[in-house]
Design a protein around this motif. Structure first.
Motif, mmCIF file in Angstrom:
data_model
loop_
_atom_site.group_PDB
_atom_site.id
_atom_site.type_symbol
_atom_site.label_atom_id
_atom_site.label_comp_id
_atom_site.label_asym_id
_atom_site.label_seq_id
_atom_site.Cartn_x
_atom_site.Cartn_y
_atom_site.Cartn_z
ATOM 1 N N LEU A 220 66.254 42.406 -58.650
ATOM 2 C CA LEU A 220 66.714 43.664 -58.051
ATOM 3 C C LEU A 220 65.779 44.813 -58.412
ATOM 4 C CD1 LEU A 220 70.545 43.246 -58.719
ATOM 5 C CD2 LEU A 220 69.476 43.419 -56.456
ATOM 6 N N LEU A 221 65.346 44.838 -59.663
ATOM 7 C CA LEU A 221 64.422 45.884 -60.099
ATOM 8 C C LEU A 221 63.080 45.760 -59.372
ATOM 9 C CD1 LEU A 221 65.182 45.818 -63.926
ATOM 10 C CD2 LEU A 221 65.685 47.706 -62.358
ATOM 11 N N LYS A 222 62.600 44.523 -59.210
ATOM 12 C CA LYS A 222 61.328 44.304 -58.517
ATOM 13 C C LYS A 222 61.427 44.657 -57.038
ATOM 14 C CE LYS A 222 59.639 40.664 -61.618
ATOM 15 N NZ LYS A 222 59.349 39.213 -61.756
ATOM 16 N N GLU A 228 68.251 53.172 -63.035
ATOM 17 C CA GLU A 228 69.360 54.122 -63.092
ATOM 18 C C GLU A 228 70.484 53.707 -62.143
ATOM 19 O OE1 GLU A 228 70.108 58.964 -62.702
ATOM 20 O OE2 GLU A 228 68.416 58.018 -61.677
ATOM 21 N N ASP A 229 70.118 53.262 -60.944
ATOM 22 C CA ASP A 229 71.136 52.843 -59.981
ATOM 23 C C ASP A 229 71.869 51.598 -60.456
ATOM 24 O OD1 ASP A 229 70.827 54.903 -58.176
ATOM 25 O OD2 ASP A 229 69.320 53.847 -56.984
ATOM 26 N N LEU A 230 71.147 50.651 -61.045
ATOM 27 C CA LEU A 230 71.799 49.441 -61.533
ATOM 28 C C LEU A 230 72.738 49.762 -62.695
ATOM 29 C CD1 LEU A 230 69.092 46.622 -61.415
ATOM 30 C CD2 LEU A 230 71.112 46.909 -59.966
ATOM 31 N N ILE A 231 72.300 50.622 -63.585
ATOM 32 C CA ILE A 231 73.143 51.010 -64.719
ATOM 33 C C ILE A 231 74.411 51.703 -64.222
ATOM 34 C CG2 ILE A 231 73.277 52.592 -66.691
ATOM 35 C CD1 ILE A 231 70.335 51.890 -67.277
ATOM 36 N N TYR A 232 74.311 52.407 -63.107
ATOM 37 C CA TYR A 232 75.462 53.093 -62.504
ATOM 38 C C TYR A 232 76.605 52.125 -62.223
ATOM 39 C CZ TYR A 232 78.221 55.346 -58.797
ATOM 40 O OH TYR A 232 79.247 55.844 -58.025
ATOM 41 N N GLU A 236 77.867 44.117 -66.231
ATOM 42 C CA GLU A 236 76.708 43.241 -66.283
ATOM 43 C C GLU A 236 75.419 43.976 -65.948
ATOM 44 O OE1 GLU A 236 80.274 40.713 -65.385
ATOM 45 O OE2 GLU A 236 79.496 42.616 -64.652
ATOM 46 N N TYR A 237 75.443 44.828 -64.930
ATOM 47 C CA TYR A 237 74.208 45.471 -64.478
ATOM 48 C C TYR A 237 73.756 46.566 -65.431
ATOM 49 C CZ TYR A 237 74.945 42.521 -60.547
ATOM 50 O OH TYR A 237 75.125 41.396 -59.781
ATOM 51 N N LYS A 238 74.670 47.172 -66.125
ATOM 52 C CA LYS A 238 74.311 48.171 -67.132
ATOM 53 C C LYS A 238 73.604 47.496 -68.311
ATOM 54 C CE LYS A 238 76.415 51.228 -70.579
ATOM 55 N NZ LYS A 238 77.689 51.783 -71.104
ATOM 56 N N PHE A 239 74.240 46.497 -68.906
ATOM 57 C CA PHE A 239 73.693 45.888 -70.120
ATOM 58 C C PHE A 239 72.463 45.033 -69.827
ATOM 59 C CE2 PHE A 239 77.910 47.096 -71.466
ATOM 60 C CZ PHE A 239 77.725 47.489 -72.776
ATOM 61 N N LEU A 240 72.467 44.312 -68.720
ATOM 62 C CA LEU A 240 71.315 43.478 -68.393
ATOM 63 C C LEU A 240 70.095 44.330 -68.041
ATOM 64 C CD1 LEU A 240 73.140 40.692 -66.394
ATOM 65 C CD2 LEU A 240 71.743 40.348 -68.432
ATOM 66 N N THR A 241 70.315 45.449 -67.374
ATOM 67 C CA THR A 241 69.197 46.352 -67.060
ATOM 68 C C THR A 241 68.616 46.938 -68.345
ATOM 69 O OG1 THR A 241 70.128 46.909 -64.898
ATOM 70 C CG2 THR A 241 68.515 48.438 -65.823
ATOM 71 N N GLN A 242 69.492 47.318 -69.266
ATOM 72 C CA GLN A 242 69.016 47.841 -70.550
ATOM 73 C C GLN A 242 68.221 46.783 -71.306
ATOM 74 O OE1 GLN A 242 72.773 49.130 -72.229
ATOM 75 N NE2 GLN A 242 72.432 51.250 -71.589
ATOM 76 N N TYR A 250 68.441 40.917 -76.736
ATOM 77 C CA TYR A 250 69.323 39.966 -76.032
ATOM 78 C C TYR A 250 70.676 39.886 -76.718
ATOM 79 C CZ TYR A 250 70.921 35.779 -73.599
ATOM 80 O OH TYR A 250 71.650 34.894 -72.831
ATOM 81 N N ASP A 251 70.681 39.800 -78.056
ATOM 82 C CA ASP A 251 71.944 39.710 -78.791
ATOM 83 C C ASP A 251 72.778 40.972 -78.598
ATOM 84 O OD1 ASP A 251 71.359 37.183 -79.675
ATOM 85 O OD2 ASP A 251 70.619 37.835 -81.639
ATOM 86 N N GLU A 252 72.116 42.130 -78.602
ATOM 87 C CA GLU A 252 72.842 43.384 -78.376
ATOM 88 C C GLU A 252 73.419 43.414 -76.966
ATOM 89 O OE1 GLU A 252 70.380 46.497 -81.273
ATOM 90 O OE2 GLU A 252 69.645 46.046 -79.251
#
Length: 304
Positions: A220-222, A228-232, A236-242, A250-252
């Motif tokens: 999705l990022l590529k 910012e939009d994914l984190i919105y 899943e999309y917030k933490f995986l994007t971070q 990964y553990d965090e």
């Protein structure tokens, strides 16, 4: 009028899709998704679309309001309400049964209660005023509105600010009238005890990570969707994007996401209990009941 709408609801990871599509097959129905994130194309694993489950005994079950907007777009409950009415009337006109499946309480209540919603314009000046406040302060402001439509968008400051902007506009402007079809819904919920629900959430998270959820976010990022939009979109999309952008390990990511989904499921159940207190009659089924018994019970309720 007998039931003309079947609703299958429940918290995340309770098996709603499987039950809903099997019921749709038996009732000559079609699915209308009531999930605020399955709206988006390309966001599949993280939203739990489970499209493969829409084929039952070789029969493809039609579905609506899945993959109707590009990732990065800010779809809202007003749009959902309009799109839902179109899908409901289309399915009903073909003498088929609309079967709603989802766990977004705000979306469900907006259509079941026939809320008179309005398209809320953006107020950049007001947003800028709120930007300096913490997420906790924004939560206090959001909950201060007497007739709160949405108390679930508290995962990020951006979502909380938009929720406050909407509530402020509702408070200052009269709601418009909207023609709404007559609905007599049967509401069925799937419920697990708290510990079982937590175990199912953790197991499903591990399975989706193995299935390529990290790669989905990378793709999705590529493709041009901003971080910012994914984190919105939260969870899943917030933490995986971070994680993908190197902000956390990964553990965090895993531990933070696991906790966030558990909290989300708790909020979902709180919303459903609120629906019951306001008059919605939800027939709860034990999640451990075999699928064929769930189907038989729903048929019994529907035909009563």
């Amino acid at each position: 009028m007998r039931y003309n709408l079947l609703v299958v609801l429940g918290a995340t990871a309770t098996g709603k899709t499987s039950l809903a599509v099997n019921l749709a097959k038996d009732f000559n129905g079609e699915i209308i998704s009531a999930d605020s994130r399955q709206i988006y194309r390309g966001m599949d694993l993280g939203t739990g679309k489970d499209i493969e489950e829409y084929v039952v005994d070789g029969v493809e079950i039609p579905y609506h309001l899945i993959d109707v907007a590009d990732a990065g777009y800010k779809y809202n409950v007003f749009e959902f309400q309009q799109d839902f009415v179109k899908a409901f009337e289309d399915i009903s006109s073909r003498k088929r049964l609309p079967v709603v499946c989802g766990g977004t309480g705000m979306y469900l209540e907006a259509v079941l209660k026939g809320y008179k919603l309005i398209a809320v314009p953006k107020d950049q000046f007001f947003r800028d005023e709120l930007e300096s406040k913490s997420l906790e302060e924004l939560e206090v402001i959001l909950r201060s509105y007497k007739d709160l439509h949405n108390n679930s968008d508290l995962e990020t400051k951006k979502r909380a600010i938009r929720a406050i902007e909407i509530e402020r506009y509702y408070a200052a402007n009269p709601q418009i009238d909207m023609e709404y079809p007559e609905m007599k819904p049967l509401l069925v919920g799937i419920k697990f005890d708290r510990e079982s629900r937590r175990d199912r959430i953790s197991l499903r998270l591990k399975e989706r990570l193995k299935s390529g959820m990290v790669e989905e976010v990378e793709g999705l990022l590529k493709s041009g969707v901003s971080a910012e939009d994914l984190i919105y979109y939260g969870l899943e999309y917030k933490f995986l994007t971070q994680y993908v952008t190197g902000q956390i390990t990964y553990d965090e990511m895993f531990s933070g996401l696991e906790i966030a989904i558990h909290q989300f499921a708790k909020r979902q159940m709180t919303w459903f209990r609120k629906m019951e207190r306001s008059g919605s009659n939800i027939h709860w089924l034990d999640g451990y009941m075999p699928l064929d018994e769930k189907i038989a019970k729903v048929k019994e309720l529907f035909n009563a």
